[in-house]
Design an enzyme around this catalytic site. Structure first.
Site, PDB file in Angstrom:
ATOM      1  CD  GLU A   1     -22.212  -6.937 -52.856  1.00  0.00           C
ATOM      2  OE1 GLU A   1     -21.453  -7.449 -53.481  1.00  0.00           O
ATOM      3  OE2 GLU A   1     -21.868  -5.631 -51.729  1.00  0.00           O
TER       4      GLU A   1
ATOM      5  CB  CYS B   1     -21.898  -0.331 -50.199  1.00  0.00           C
ATOM      6  SG  CYS B   1     -23.901   0.586 -51.278  1.00  0.00           S
TER       7      CYS B   1
END
Length: 224
Positions: A106, A2
């Protein structure tokens, strides 16, 4: 992993969601749509009597580190090895926090080698990453409080985009995560599971999110 996320809610919504009585005066809160490592980010801890909010520098610097530079390599901690790593072990047992977010980014690698950014959101809206924190002191005695976000294996939705995903805690498990009296790994490790894919959605967004300086709500809009 992340490496970018969003927190676009109001201060009042944040306080209500986390049952916070006050926000420290030093925090000039405003929504952010492209939060990146080394920035100051919102976090919630429990001091033994109540929940408290504050800001932490994203990128954990263990209290024993020689300098701050290690933090840029510590933005995430793998849940599978968190007890094996000296940088994370003590924090996992004693210094856990919630990191509020309402989405994260992402990048999907396409067949032609380009990368398409995706925004991933739980359908419930505001949620909490499982975080760890520590406090480092520089040679002049200045304290720097830092944090990391735990990651785990991906659910089916995330596996199409990346081979890791952040640990998202269900609201019913947040208090257990914050409880400093809980230091038994067998109680904590089961919390570090992939979030259910049926409760999430993902959509492509503009490549403008690639530039950290960009921080507008338009970054969260689905790509036309």
């Amino acid at each position: 992993m992340c490496g970018r996320f969003t927190l676009g809610i109001s201060l009042e919504e944040l306080m209500l969601r986390y049952m916070l009585e006050e926000i420290p005066d030093y925090i000039d809160y405003r929504p952010h749509y492209n939060i990146a490592p080394t920035q100051q980010i919102m976090a919630v801890i429990h001091d033994g009597s109540q929940r408290r909010a504050g800001t932490l520098r994203w990128g954990l610097v263990p209290h024993w580190a020689k300098d701050l530079s290690i933090g840029s390599r510590m933005i995430n901690a793998r849940s599978e090895t968190v007890l094996d790593k000296p940088a994370f072990r003590e924090s996992f047992l004693r210094k856990r926090c919630l990191i509020p977010a309402d989405g994260f980014y992402e990048w999907l690698k396409e067949e032609d080698g380009t990368k398409t950014p995706y925004r991933i959101i739980p359908r419930t809206g505001l949620f909490s990453f499982a975080g760890l924190y520590d406090t480092w002191m520089d040679p002049e005695g200045q304290r720097v409080s830092t944090c990391t976000i735990l990651t785990t294996s991906p659910n089916t939705l995330m596996s199409r985009i990346h081979d890791r995903m952040p640990v998202i805690l269900s609201p019913g498990k947040e208090q257990l995560w914050l409880d400093r009296t809980v230091q038994q790994p067998e109680e904590l490790l089961p919390l570090l599971r992939p979030y259910p894919e049926e409760e999430m959605e993902a959509y492509p967004v503009s490549r403008a999110v690639n530039r950290v300086a960009n921080d507008s709500v338009e970054l969260t809009h689905p790509l036309a």
